[in-house]
Scaffold this motif. Structure first.
Motif, PDB file in Angstrom:
ATOM      1  N   LEU A 206      42.049  57.954  20.107  1.00 20.20           N
ATOM      2  CA  LEU A 206      42.188  56.535  20.407  1.00 20.20           C
ATOM      3  C   LEU A 206      43.493  56.202  21.126  1.00 20.20           C
ATOM      4  N   LYS A 207      44.627  56.600  20.555  1.00 19.02           N
ATOM      5  CA  LYS A 207      45.913  56.245  21.165  1.00 19.02           C
ATOM      6  C   LYS A 207      46.067  56.863  22.558  1.00 19.02           C
ATOM      7  N   GLU A 208      45.661  58.122  22.686  1.00 18.34           N
ATOM      8  CA  GLU A 208      45.782  58.803  23.979  1.00 18.34           C
ATOM      9  C   GLU A 208      44.903  58.146  25.033  1.00 18.34           C
ATOM     10  N   ASP A 209      43.674  57.808  24.653  1.00 20.93           N
ATOM     11  CA  ASP A 209      42.756  57.193  25.615  1.00 20.93           C
ATOM     12  C   ASP A 209      43.211  55.792  26.019  1.00 20.93           C
ATOM     13  N   LEU A 210      43.791  55.050  25.090  1.00 18.58           N
ATOM     14  CA  LEU A 210      44.308  53.721  25.417  1.00 18.58           C
ATOM     15  C   LEU A 210      45.467  53.820  26.410  1.00 18.58           C
ATOM     16  N   GLU A 211      46.307  54.820  26.237  1.00 18.96           N
ATOM     17  CA  GLU A 211      47.419  55.019  27.170  1.00 18.96           C
ATOM     18  C   GLU A 211      46.906  55.365  28.568  1.00 18.96           C
ATOM     19  N   LYS A 212      45.830  56.137  28.634  1.00 22.21           N
ATOM     20  CA  LYS A 212      45.269  56.533  29.930  1.00 22.21           C
ATOM     21  C   LYS A 212      44.776  55.334  30.736  1.00 22.21           C
ATOM     22  N   ILE A 213      44.332  54.281  30.047  1.00 21.83           N
ATOM     23  CA  ILE A 213      43.825  53.098  30.770  1.00 21.83           C
ATOM     24  C   ILE A 213      44.885  51.991  30.838  1.00 21.83           C
ATOM     25  N   ASN A 214      46.124  52.376  30.514  1.00 16.85           N
ATOM     26  CA  ASN A 214      47.258  51.442  30.581  1.00 16.85           C
ATOM     27  C   ASN A 214      47.131  50.252  29.635  1.00 16.85           C
ATOM     28  N   HIS A 215      46.538  50.511  28.486  1.00 20.09           N
ATOM     29  CA  HIS A 215      46.442  49.490  27.435  1.00 20.09           C
ATOM     30  C   HIS A 215      46.836  50.133  26.107  1.00 20.09           C
ATOM     31  N   SER A 216      48.090  50.591  26.029  1.00 19.16           N
ATOM     32  CA  SER A 216      48.547  51.275  24.818  1.00 19.16           C
ATOM     33  C   SER A 216      48.607  50.337  23.612  1.00 19.16           C
ATOM     34  N   GLN A 217      48.662  49.004  23.892  1.00 19.96           N
ATOM     35  CA  GLN A 217      48.587  48.019  22.824  1.00 19.96           C
ATOM     36  C   GLN A 217      47.581  46.932  23.213  1.00 19.96           C
ATOM     37  N   VAL A 218      46.959  46.325  22.203  1.00 21.56           N
ATOM     38  CA  VAL A 218      45.924  45.312  22.445  1.00 21.56           C
ATOM     39  C   VAL A 218      46.223  44.057  21.643  1.00 21.56           C
ATOM     40  N   ASN A 219      45.696  42.924  22.118  1.00 23.95           N
ATOM     41  CA  ASN A 219      45.919  41.647  21.414  1.00 23.95           C
ATOM     42  C   ASN A 219      45.117  41.532  20.130  1.00 23.95           C
ATOM     43  N   TYR A 220      43.875  42.032  20.171  1.00 24.87           N
ATOM     44  CA  TYR A 220      42.974  41.871  19.035  1.00 24.87           C
ATOM     45  C   TYR A 220      42.257  43.192  18.748  1.00 24.87           C
ATOM     46  N   ILE A 221      41.957  43.398  17.483  1.00 22.89           N
ATOM     47  CA  ILE A 221      41.145  44.549  17.078  1.00 22.89           C
ATOM     48  C   ILE A 221      40.014  44.037  16.197  1.00 22.89           C
ATOM     49  N   LEU A 222      38.791  44.413  16.535  1.00 22.08           N
ATOM     50  CA  LEU A 222      37.621  44.122  15.706  1.00 22.08           C
ATOM     51  C   LEU A 222      37.146  45.445  15.116  1.00 22.08           C
ATOM     52  N   ASP A 223      37.292  45.604  13.811  1.00 21.04           N
ATOM     53  CA  ASP A 223      36.904  46.847  13.151  1.00 21.04           C
ATOM     54  C   ASP A 223      35.502  46.715  12.565  1.00 21.04           C
ATOM     55  N   PHE A 224      34.576  47.462  13.154  1.00 22.44           N
ATOM     56  CA  PHE A 224      33.193  47.455  12.669  1.00 22.44           C
ATOM     57  C   PHE A 224      32.769  48.833  12.159  1.00 22.44           C
ATOM     58  N   VAL A 225      33.775  49.671  11.775  1.00 27.39           N
ATOM     59  CA  VAL A 225      33.389  51.031  11.404  1.00 27.39           C
ATOM     60  C   VAL A 225      34.125  51.583  10.179  1.00 27.39           C
ATOM     61  N   ASP A 226      35.474  51.558  10.157  1.00 28.61           N
ATOM     62  CA  ASP A 226      36.184  52.248   9.084  1.00 28.61           C
ATOM     63  C   ASP A 226      37.647  51.825   9.071  1.00 28.61           C
ATOM     64  N   LEU A 227      37.937  50.692   8.493  1.00 27.49           N
ATOM     65  CA  LEU A 227      39.295  50.163   8.512  1.00 27.49           C
ATOM     66  C   LEU A 227      40.285  51.110   7.852  1.00 27.49           C
ATOM     67  N   GLU A 228      39.880  51.688   6.735  1.00 30.81           N
ATOM     68  CA  GLU A 228      40.768  52.577   5.993  1.00 30.81           C
ATOM     69  C   GLU A 228      41.219  53.754   6.854  1.00 30.81           C
ATOM     70  N   GLY A 229      40.282  54.298   7.623  1.00 33.30           N
ATOM     71  CA  GLY A 229      40.595  55.451   8.462  1.00 33.30           C
ATOM     72  C   GLY A 229      41.439  55.106   9.678  1.00 33.30           C
ATOM     73  N   TYR A 230      41.429  53.842  10.093  1.00 31.51           N
ATOM     74  CA  TYR A 230      42.133  53.426  11.304  1.00 31.51           C
ATOM     75  C   TYR A 230      43.358  52.554  11.030  1.00 31.51           C
ATOM     76  N   TRP A 231      43.666  52.294   9.765  1.00 30.77           N
ATOM     77  CA  TRP A 231      44.651  51.272   9.434  1.00 30.77           C
ATOM     78  C   TRP A 231      46.017  51.515  10.079  1.00 30.77           C
ATOM     79  N   GLU A 232      46.568  52.691   9.909  1.00 28.55           N
ATOM     80  CA  GLU A 232      47.897  52.971  10.463  1.00 28.55           C
ATOM     81  C   GLU A 232      47.881  52.964  11.988  1.00 28.55           C
ATOM     82  N   THR A 233      46.801  53.493  12.561  1.00 26.48           N
ATOM     83  CA  THR A 233      46.671  53.462  14.020  1.00 26.48           C
ATOM     84  C   THR A 233      46.569  52.028  14.519  1.00 26.48           C
ATOM     85  N   ALA A 234      45.791  51.217  13.815  1.00 28.73           N
ATOM     86  CA  ALA A 234      45.639  49.810  14.204  1.00 28.73           C
ATOM     87  C   ALA A 234      46.983  49.106  14.196  1.00 28.73           C
ATOM     88  N   ALA A 235      47.800  49.386  13.190  1.00 31.48           N
ATOM     89  CA  ALA A 235      49.117  48.753  13.097  1.00 31.48           C
ATOM     90  C   ALA A 235      50.018  49.161  14.268  1.00 31.48           C
TER      91      ALA A 235
END
Length: 337
Positions: A206-235
Motif C-alpha cells: 500500500l505505502k509503496e504503491d501510493l508513493e508511485k502515484i504521488n499520493h503518499s498521503q490521502v485526505n480520507y480513508i474508507l475501510d471496508f476490509v480490515d481496520l485492525e490490519g491496516y490501523w498503523e498504516t492508515a495513521a
C-alpha cells in the motif's frame, strides 16, 4: 408463507446450516409496510450473523436473516404515509427484526426507498445495504462537501467489494473526489477502473504503491476490509486533519493516540444504527435510498450486480453464502424469487 432460517450456527456445508419452513404471514401496524419480496442480495453481514447468532445453542424457532430486498407493498400500517399498496420498493432492513429470507416481510417505511424505475428487480436488489453504507460514510460521517472538497483524495480499501463498488462511484461522481481504490487481482483491478477509480493500488504494497502515484498521503480513508490490519498504516498515510471511516470493527482496542498529532477524525459507520436505535433522523435512510434511486435512474451511478441466482431455494441461499465466505466476490450476488 415460506421462509428460510437456521436454529444453529453451523458451517454452510452442513445440511442443517439453513432450513426451509412455513410460518404465518405477518400483518403491518404503525409505520410498517408488508412487502411481498421479489429479490434479495447477500452481504458479508449475512454469513457473519449466521455463524454467531446461534453458537453453542439450538434456537426454538428458526432465525430468519437477510437484509437487502426488493418487492411490492401489499399492506400498510396505520401510521404509514410514504408509500401505497402496489408500490415497488427497495431497502436494507433492520438487524433487530426478522429478515428478508422469506416470501413476505414487515419493514419500517422510514428506512425504505422507491425502487429505481430503470433497473431490473435483481439490479435494484444489489444496492440498498452497500449504497446506504457508502453514502453515509461519505456524506454523514466525513460530511464531504462536493464543492469545497473537490479534488481531495479518498483511499477506498477493498474497492471491488460490495460497499467499495458503490463508494467508488459516489466518491467520483457525486463527491468530486480523487479516488484511489485497493485491489490485487486483474479482474478486480479492472472492475475498480471501470467504476471510475482514478488509481488502483495493491493493498499488499500500500505505502509503496501510493508513493508511485504521488499520493503518499490521502485526505480520507474508507475501510471496508480490515481496520485492525491496516490501523498503523492508515495513521501514517492519512493527511493532517484527515478523516478515517471504518465499517469492519476490531477485535481489540484501537490506539487512537497515533491520530492525535495530526488531529485526525475517526468514525465508525454502521448502516443499522438508525433503525436499531430509532434515531430522530431515521427517515434519513428513506431519503438516501430515494436519492440513490434517482442517481441510478439517471445513469449517474450503476448497479453493482454481478451474479444472479434464480429461485428462492436452500441451495441458492447456501451458494450465495459460500460465495461471500470466499472473500473473493466482486460486486453483488442476488437471488431472484
Amino acid at each position: 408463507m415460506k421462509a428460510i432460517g437456521f436454529k444453529q450456527s453451523l458451517p454452510i456445508t452442513d445440511k442443517n446450516s439453513f432450513i426451509e419452513f412455513e410460518t404465518e404471514k405477518p400483518s403491518p401496524s404503525g409505520f410498517d409496510l408488508l412487502v411481498k419480496i421479489e429479490a434479495i442480495s447477500v452481504n458479508p453481514v449475512d454469513f457473519k450473523i449466521r455463524e454467531s447468532a446461534a453458537k453453542d445453542t439450538t434456537l426454538e424457532t428458526p432465525k430468519v436473516i437477510g437484509w437487502d430486498a426488493v418487492g411490492t407493498v401489499e399492506a400498510i400500517g396505520d401510521k404509514a404515509s410514504l408509500f401505497q399498496v402496489g408500490d415497488k420498493v427497495f431497502y436494507a432492513g433492520d438487524l433487530t427484526r426478522s429478515g428478508s429470507n422469506a416470501e413476505y416481510q414487515l419493514i419500517d417505511e422510514r428506512i425504505v426507498g422507491k425502487k429505481p424505475k430503470n433497473l431490473s428487480i435483481e439490479e435494484a436488489a444489489a444496492i440498498p445495504l452497500t449504497g446506504l453504507t457508502a453514502f453515509e460514510s461519505l456524506f454523514d460521517r466525513i460530511k464531504v462537501n462536493p464543492e469545497t472538497d473537490k479534488g481531495k483524495t479518498v483511499l477506498i480499501l477493498a474497492g471491488a467489494g460490495g460497499v467499495g463498488s458503490i463508494a467508488i462511484q459516489l466518491a467520483k461522481k457525486i463527491a468530486n473526489l480523487t479516488v484511489i481504490a485497493t485491489a490485487s487481482r486483474p479482474d478486480s483491478i479492472q472492475w475498480c477502473k471501470d467504476l471510475g477509480a482514478d488509481f488502483v493500488v495493491n493493498h499488499h504494497n500500500l505505502k509503496e504503491d501510493l508513493e508511485k502515484i504521488n499520493h503518499s498521503q490521502v485526505n480520507y480513508i474508507l475501510d471496508f476490509v480490515d481496520l485492525e490490519g491496516y490501523w498503523e498504516t492508515a495513521a501514517e498515510i492519512i493527511k493532517p486533519q484527515g478523516h478515517i471511516v471504518s465499517i469492519t470493527g476490531s477485535s481489540k482496542p484501537l490506539n487512537l493516540d497515533i491520530l492525535k498529532a495530526k488531529s485526525v477524525s475517526f468514525s465508525w459507520e454502521l448502516m443499522y444504527t438508525r433503525s436499531m436505535f430509532n434515531t430522530e433522523d431515521i427517515v434519513r435512510q428513506h431519503e438516501i435510498l430515494n436519492t440513490l434511486a434517482d442517481l441510478l435512474d439517471a445513469g449517474t451511478i450503476k448497479s453493482t450486480l454481478t451474479t444472479t441466482l434464480k429461485g428462492f431455494t436452500l441451495d441458492n441461499l447456501k451458494k450465495a453464502h459460500e460465495m461471500q465466505e470466499s472473500g473473493k466476490t466482486i460486486g453483488k450476488t442476488v437471488i431472484l424469487f
